[in-house]
Design a protein around this motif. Structure first.
Motif, PDB file in Angstrom:
ATOM      1  N   ALA A 154       0.833  -1.206   0.000  1.00 62.56           N
ATOM      2  CA  ALA A 154       0.000   0.000   0.000  1.00 62.56           C
ATOM      3  C   ALA A 154       0.868   1.256   0.000  1.00 62.56           C
ATOM      4  N   GLY A 155       0.623   2.118  -0.983  1.00 64.94           N
ATOM      5  CA  GLY A 155       1.357   3.368  -1.066  1.00 64.94           C
ATOM      6  C   GLY A 155       2.761   3.251  -1.634  1.00 64.94           C
ATOM      7  N   LYS A 156       3.188   2.028  -1.974  1.00 62.80           N
ATOM      8  CA  LYS A 156       4.538   1.810  -2.479  1.00 62.80           C
ATOM      9  C   LYS A 156       4.572   1.869  -4.011  1.00 62.80           C
ATOM     10  N   CYS A 157       5.634   2.455  -4.533  1.00 67.00           N
ATOM     11  CA  CYS A 157       5.869   2.404  -5.971  1.00 67.00           C
ATOM     12  C   CYS A 157       6.460   1.033  -6.295  1.00 67.00           C
ATOM     13  N   LEU A 158       5.870   0.357  -7.253  1.00 69.95           N
ATOM     14  CA  LEU A 158       6.374  -0.976  -7.613  1.00 69.95           C
ATOM     15  C   LEU A 158       5.946  -1.341  -9.018  1.00 69.95           C
ATOM     16  N   GLU A 180      -1.107  -7.187 -11.710  1.00 67.49           N
ATOM     17  CA  GLU A 180      -1.080  -5.719 -11.697  1.00 67.49           C
ATOM     18  C   GLU A 180      -2.362  -5.171 -11.071  1.00 67.49           C
ATOM     19  N   SER A 181      -3.507  -5.685 -11.511  1.00 64.76           N
ATOM     20  CA  SER A 181      -4.787  -5.214 -10.990  1.00 64.76           C
ATOM     21  C   SER A 181      -4.908  -5.456  -9.489  1.00 64.76           C
ATOM     22  N   LYS A 182      -4.461  -6.629  -9.036  1.00 55.99           N
ATOM     23  CA  LYS A 182      -4.525  -6.962  -7.615  1.00 55.99           C
ATOM     24  C   LYS A 182      -3.680  -5.999  -6.789  1.00 55.99           C
ATOM     25  N   LEU A 183      -2.469  -5.725  -7.234  1.00 57.44           N
ATOM     26  CA  LEU A 183      -1.588  -4.822  -6.493  1.00 57.44           C
ATOM     27  C   LEU A 183      -2.159  -3.411  -6.457  1.00 57.44           C
ATOM     28  N   ARG A 184      -2.775  -2.993  -7.549  1.00 58.19           N
ATOM     29  CA  ARG A 184      -3.429  -1.684  -7.552  1.00 58.19           C
ATOM     30  C   ARG A 184      -4.572  -1.644  -6.534  1.00 58.19           C
ATOM     31  N   GLU A 185      -5.351  -2.724  -6.474  1.00 64.15           N
ATOM     32  CA  GLU A 185      -6.458  -2.799  -5.512  1.00 64.15           C
ATOM     33  C   GLU A 185      -5.955  -2.672  -4.080  1.00 64.15           C
ATOM     34  N   LEU A 186      -4.752  -3.174  -3.837  1.00 62.88           N
ATOM     35  CA  LEU A 186      -4.165  -3.132  -2.500  1.00 62.88           C
ATOM     36  C   LEU A 186      -3.527  -1.787  -2.180  1.00 62.88           C
ATOM     37  N   GLY A 187      -3.599  -0.865  -3.130  1.00 64.72           N
ATOM     38  CA  GLY A 187      -3.095   0.478  -2.877  1.00 64.72           C
ATOM     39  C   GLY A 187      -1.698   0.747  -3.393  1.00 64.72           C
ATOM     40  N   ALA A 188      -1.140  -0.183  -4.167  1.00 62.92           N
ATOM     41  CA  ALA A 188       0.200   0.026  -4.719  1.00 62.92           C
ATOM     42  C   ALA A 188       0.157   1.103  -5.803  1.00 62.92           C
ATOM     43  N   ARG A 189       1.257   1.813  -5.933  1.00 67.81           N
ATOM     44  CA  ARG A 189       1.414   2.817  -6.996  1.00 67.81           C
ATOM     45  C   ARG A 189       2.179   2.134  -8.123  1.00 67.81           C
ATOM     46  N   TYR A 190       1.423   1.485  -8.989  1.00 71.48           N
ATOM     47  CA  TYR A 190       2.012   0.634 -10.022  1.00 71.48           C
ATOM     48  C   TYR A 190       2.556   1.451 -11.179  1.00 71.48           C
ATOM     49  N   GLU A 191       3.691   1.018 -11.700  1.00 74.70           N
ATOM     50  CA  GLU A 191       4.232   1.622 -12.916  1.00 74.70           C
ATOM     51  C   GLU A 191       4.847   0.536 -13.784  1.00 74.70           C
ATOM     52  N   SER A 192       4.972   0.816 -15.077  1.00 72.19           N
ATOM     53  CA  SER A 192       5.524  -0.185 -15.997  1.00 72.19           C
ATOM     54  C   SER A 192       6.209   0.499 -17.159  1.00 72.19           C
ATOM     55  N   ALA A 193       6.948  -0.290 -17.910  1.00 73.85           N
ATOM     56  CA  ALA A 193       7.556   0.217 -19.137  1.00 73.85           C
ATOM     57  C   ALA A 193       6.462   0.503 -20.163  1.00 73.85           C
ATOM     58  N   LYS A 194       6.762   1.362 -21.100  1.00 71.31           N
ATOM     59  CA  LYS A 194       5.784   1.707 -22.124  1.00 71.31           C
ATOM     60  C   LYS A 194       5.463   0.504 -22.997  1.00 71.31           C
TER      61      LYS A 194
END
Length: 229
Positions: A154-158, A180-194
Motif C-alpha cells: 500500500a502506497g509503495k511504488c512498484l 497488476e490489478s490486484k496490487l493496484r487494488e491493494l493500494g500500490a502505486r504501479y508503474e511499468s515500461a511503455k
C-alpha cells in the motif's frame, strides 16, 4: 561482512484446469544469482517445499534461454541449489539481508496464500530487510502486511508482470487474478515500461521490484545499491 540473499522459488509445476506444465522462470533465478555472486554475496536458493525446483521448460530453451541460463545449467555447484533447494520453513528472516521472489507462473499457485512465506516476509519487513521480486514474484506480496498492519504494498511504488503482458501470453484465464490489478487494488502505486517485455525496475526504500524476465538483472543490481546505501 558478507551480504546474504535468499532467492525464493515456486514449488508448483502445474497451473489451470486442465493443468498445464509451469514452474519457475530460469532467467529470473540465474541473472540475479550471477549478479550477487559477482558481488561476493552468499546466495541461497529456497522454495516453498524444498528439494528440486520445477522449471518452466519454455524458459530453458531458445529464444528464452539466455547464455547465462545455458552456462548455469552446466554449472554443477549452481545447479545443486536448484536441485536441492532449501525448504522455506528452514529460512529465518534474521539470517538474511535481502529476500528475492523469483517469478514464473508457478508462483500464482503457491505464493499468495502460503503461510510460511507470508510470515517470513512480514518478519523481514518488520526487521527492515530488503524485499525484492520480479515478474510474477510479487504474487508473494499480495497477502503480506507491513509493520503498520496495512498491506505491505500500500502506497509503495512498484512493478510486476503487467496485465497487458499477461494477455499477450494468453494466460489471463489461467491465473486466479491479474497481478497488476490486484496490487493496484491493494493500494500500490504501479508503474511499468511503455512497451511489453521492456525492462523496468523500481525501488521504493527497501522494496525493489522488476516487471518481467528482462528486468531480472536490473532488480539484482538495484538490490545491491539499496544494501550499499
Amino acid at each position: 561482512m558478507t551480504k546474504k540473499v535468499v532467492i525464493i522459488c515456486t514449488s508448483a509445476d502445474k497451473i489451470g484446469d486442465p493443468p498445464e506444465p509451469t514452474g519457475c522462470w530460469a532467467e529470473e533465478v540465474v541473472a540475479p544469482y550471477r549478479v550477487w555472486q559477482k558481488h561476493g554475496y552468499s546466495v541461497t536458493i529456497a522454495s516453498i517445499k524444498g528439494g528440486e525446483v520445477p522449471m518452466d521448460e519454455v524458459s530453458l530453451a531458445p529464444p528464452y534461454a539466455t547464455k547465462e541460463v545455458e552456462d548455469f545449467l552446466l554449472d554443477d555447484e549452481a545447479m545443486k541449489g536448484l536441485m536441492e533447494s532449501t525448504p522455506l520453513s528452514a529460512i529465518s528472516a534474521a539470517d538474511y539481508d535481502a529476500f528475492f521472489l523469483a517469478g514464473g507462473h508457478g508462483t500464482v499457485v503457491d505464493f499468495p496464500n502460503d503461510p510460511t512465506l507470508i510470515a517470513l516476509l512480514e518478519a523481514a519487513a518488520a526487521a527492515g530487510k530488503v524485499i525484492s521480486a520480479v515478474c510474477h514474484g510479487p504474487e508473494g506480496l499480495v497477502n503480506v502486511k507491513g509493520p503498520d498492519g496495512k498491506p505491505l504494498v500500500a502506497g509503495k511504488c512498484l512493478t510486476c508482470f503487467s496485465d497487458k503482458e499477461e494477455y499477450a501470453v494468453a494466460k489471463e484465464k489461467l491465473v486466479p487474478f491479474l497481478l497488476e490489478s490486484k496490487l493496484r487494488e491493494l493500494g500500490a502505486r504501479y508503474e511499468s515500461a511503455k512497451d511489453n517485455w521492456a525492462p523496468h525496475v523500481v525501488a521504493d526504500h527497501k522494496l525493489v521490484t522488476g516487471q518481467n524476465p528482462a528486468s531480472s538483472a536490473g532488480v539484482a543490481k538495484l538490490v545491491v545499491e539499496v544494501l550499499s546505501s
